[in-house]
Design a protein around this motif. Structure first.
Motif, mmCIF file in Angstrom:
data_model
loop_
_atom_site.group_PDB
_atom_site.id
_atom_site.type_symbol
_atom_site.label_atom_id
_atom_site.label_comp_id
_atom_site.label_asym_id
_atom_site.label_seq_id
_atom_site.Cartn_x
_atom_site.Cartn_y
_atom_site.Cartn_z
ATOM 1 N N MET A 115 38.200 27.526 40.260
ATOM 2 C CA MET A 115 37.873 26.468 39.328
ATOM 3 C C MET A 115 38.474 26.814 37.969
ATOM 4 S SD MET A 115 34.036 25.483 38.117
ATOM 5 C CE MET A 115 33.827 23.732 38.036
ATOM 6 N N GLU A 116 39.113 25.867 37.375
ATOM 7 C CA GLU A 116 39.636 26.066 36.021
ATOM 8 C C GLU A 116 38.574 25.605 35.031
ATOM 9 O OE1 GLU A 116 43.141 24.459 33.088
ATOM 10 O OE2 GLU A 116 43.328 24.091 35.214
ATOM 11 N N ILE A 117 38.330 26.452 34.055
ATOM 12 C CA ILE A 117 37.282 26.153 33.088
ATOM 13 C C ILE A 117 37.581 26.908 31.795
ATOM 14 C CG2 ILE A 117 35.740 28.057 33.746
ATOM 15 C CD1 ILE A 117 33.460 25.953 33.651
ATOM 16 N N TYR A 118 37.174 26.345 30.693
ATOM 17 C CA TYR A 118 37.309 27.051 29.418
ATOM 18 C C TYR A 118 36.167 28.055 29.276
ATOM 19 C CZ TYR A 118 40.780 23.596 28.047
ATOM 20 O OH TYR A 118 41.897 22.812 27.992
ATOM 21 N N SER A 119 36.412 29.120 28.569
ATOM 22 C CA SER A 119 35.417 30.186 28.451
ATOM 23 C C SER A 119 34.176 29.770 27.668
ATOM 24 C CB SER A 119 36.043 31.424 27.812
ATOM 25 O OG SER A 119 36.532 31.116 26.524
ATOM 26 N N THR A 120 34.210 28.603 27.054
ATOM 27 C CA THR A 120 33.054 28.132 26.287
ATOM 28 C C THR A 120 32.395 26.894 26.907
ATOM 29 O OG1 THR A 120 34.510 26.824 24.860
ATOM 30 C CG2 THR A 120 33.966 29.059 24.118
ATOM 31 N N ASP A 121 32.820 26.503 28.097
ATOM 32 C CA ASP A 121 32.279 25.298 28.729
ATOM 33 C C ASP A 121 30.808 25.460 29.114
ATOM 34 O OD1 ASP A 121 34.614 23.887 28.511
ATOM 35 O OD2 ASP A 121 35.202 24.096 30.609
ATOM 36 N N SER A 122 30.067 24.391 28.986
ATOM 37 C CA SER A 122 28.645 24.403 29.333
ATOM 38 C C SER A 122 28.425 24.573 30.828
ATOM 39 C CB SER A 122 27.982 23.110 28.856
ATOM 40 O OG SER A 122 28.559 21.986 29.499
ATOM 41 N N GLU A 123 29.410 24.227 31.659
ATOM 42 C CA GLU A 123 29.275 24.344 33.105
ATOM 43 C C GLU A 123 29.061 25.785 33.552
ATOM 44 O OE1 GLU A 123 31.523 22.487 31.595
ATOM 45 O OE2 GLU A 123 31.329 20.483 32.430
ATOM 46 N N ILE A 124 29.489 26.733 32.745
ATOM 47 C CA ILE A 124 29.291 28.147 33.076
ATOM 48 C C ILE A 124 27.798 28.425 33.221
ATOM 49 C CG2 ILE A 124 29.533 30.520 32.226
ATOM 50 C CD1 ILE A 124 32.143 29.480 30.818
ATOM 51 N N ILE A 125 27.020 27.875 32.311
ATOM 52 C CA ILE A 125 25.569 28.069 32.357
ATOM 53 C C ILE A 125 24.932 27.130 33.376
ATOM 54 C CG2 ILE A 125 23.420 27.853 31.037
ATOM 55 C CD1 ILE A 125 25.031 28.733 28.566
ATOM 56 N N SER A 126 25.291 25.852 33.334
ATOM 57 C CA SER A 126 24.611 24.880 34.187
ATOM 58 C C SER A 126 24.875 25.094 35.676
ATOM 59 C CB SER A 126 24.977 23.450 33.776
ATOM 60 O OG SER A 126 26.355 23.226 33.909
ATOM 61 N N HIS A 127 26.004 25.701 36.028
ATOM 62 C CA HIS A 127 26.316 25.970 37.439
ATOM 63 C C HIS A 127 26.236 27.452 37.776
ATOM 64 C CE1 HIS A 127 27.403 21.839 38.077
ATOM 65 N NE2 HIS A 127 28.305 21.887 37.118
ATOM 66 N N ASN A 128 25.728 28.246 36.818
ATOM 67 C CA ASN A 128 25.558 29.684 37.018
ATOM 68 C C ASN A 128 26.859 30.356 37.487
ATOM 69 O OD1 ASN A 128 23.959 31.957 36.820
ATOM 70 N ND2 ASN A 128 23.398 31.905 38.975
ATOM 71 N N LEU A 129 27.935 30.052 36.787
ATOM 72 C CA LEU A 129 29.237 30.602 37.141
ATOM 73 C C LEU A 129 29.445 31.974 36.510
ATOM 74 C CD1 LEU A 129 31.406 27.409 36.551
ATOM 75 C CD2 LEU A 129 30.483 28.243 38.718
ATOM 76 N N VAL A 130 30.331 32.717 37.084
ATOM 77 C CA VAL A 130 30.701 34.024 36.547
ATOM 78 C C VAL A 130 32.166 33.948 36.152
ATOM 79 C CG1 VAL A 130 31.010 36.472 37.070
ATOM 80 C CG2 VAL A 130 29.043 35.233 37.999
ATOM 81 N N LEU A 131 32.450 34.283 34.917
ATOM 82 C CA LEU A 131 33.837 34.304 34.451
ATOM 83 C C LEU A 131 34.497 35.599 34.883
ATOM 84 C CD1 LEU A 131 33.629 32.961 30.791
ATOM 85 C CD2 LEU A 131 34.503 31.790 32.800
ATOM 86 N N LEU A 132 35.682 35.486 35.424
ATOM 87 C CA LEU A 132 36.436 36.673 35.783
ATOM 88 C C LEU A 132 37.219 37.155 34.574
ATOM 89 C CD1 LEU A 132 37.802 35.522 39.252
ATOM 90 C CD2 LEU A 132 35.772 36.899 38.766
ATOM 91 N N GLU A 133 37.340 38.440 34.447
ATOM 92 C CA GLU A 133 38.110 38.998 33.348
ATOM 93 C C GLU A 133 39.590 38.802 33.622
ATOM 94 O OE1 GLU A 133 39.067 43.264 31.215
ATOM 95 O OE2 GLU A 133 37.407 43.137 32.629
ATOM 96 N N ASP A 134 40.306 38.365 32.626
ATOM 97 C CA ASP A 134 41.752 38.182 32.730
ATOM 98 C C ASP A 134 42.430 39.487 32.310
ATOM 99 O OD1 ASP A 134 44.353 37.230 32.841
ATOM 100 O OD2 ASP A 134 44.198 36.112 30.968
ATOM 101 N N ASN A 135 42.308 40.499 33.136
ATOM 102 C CA ASN A 135 42.821 41.818 32.767
ATOM 103 C C ASN A 135 44.353 41.894 32.785
ATOM 104 O OD1 ASN A 135 42.926 41.606 35.528
ATOM 105 N ND2 ASN A 135 42.280 43.694 35.923
#
Length: 90
Positions: A1-21
């Protein structure tokens, strides 16, 4: 899923952001800009905007976006609360 690091969907869908190492994606940071004549006419506006520089973390922005997008709180109320809690308001 493409998402911005500040999107509300991160919280509302309990998503985990992967580190862009590998640094595949450029940093996503908001900036304020205005016409030079505006900044000269309103130097207090420039000072107020400078107080916000580097003050909002991705997690704080996610939470504020969540409150506005999902909980339907007023953006002005959410932002005012942030400014007050962080002693940014004059």
């Amino acid at each position: 899923m493409e998402i911005y690091s500040t999107d509300s969907e991160i919280i509302s869908h309990n998503l985990v952001l992967l580190e862009d190492n590998l640094n595949l994606f450029p940093p996503y940071q908001a900036i304020a800009f205005m016409r030079e004549d505006t900044s000269k006419k309103h130097p207090d506006l420039v000072k107020s905007l400078e107080k916000l520089s580097y003050k909002i973390t991705n997690e704080q922005m996610q939470e504020m976006n969540y409150r506005v997008d999902v909980k339907r709180e007023r953006a002005s109320d959410v932002s005012k609360e942030f400014l007050e809690e962080n002693n940014i308001l004059d």
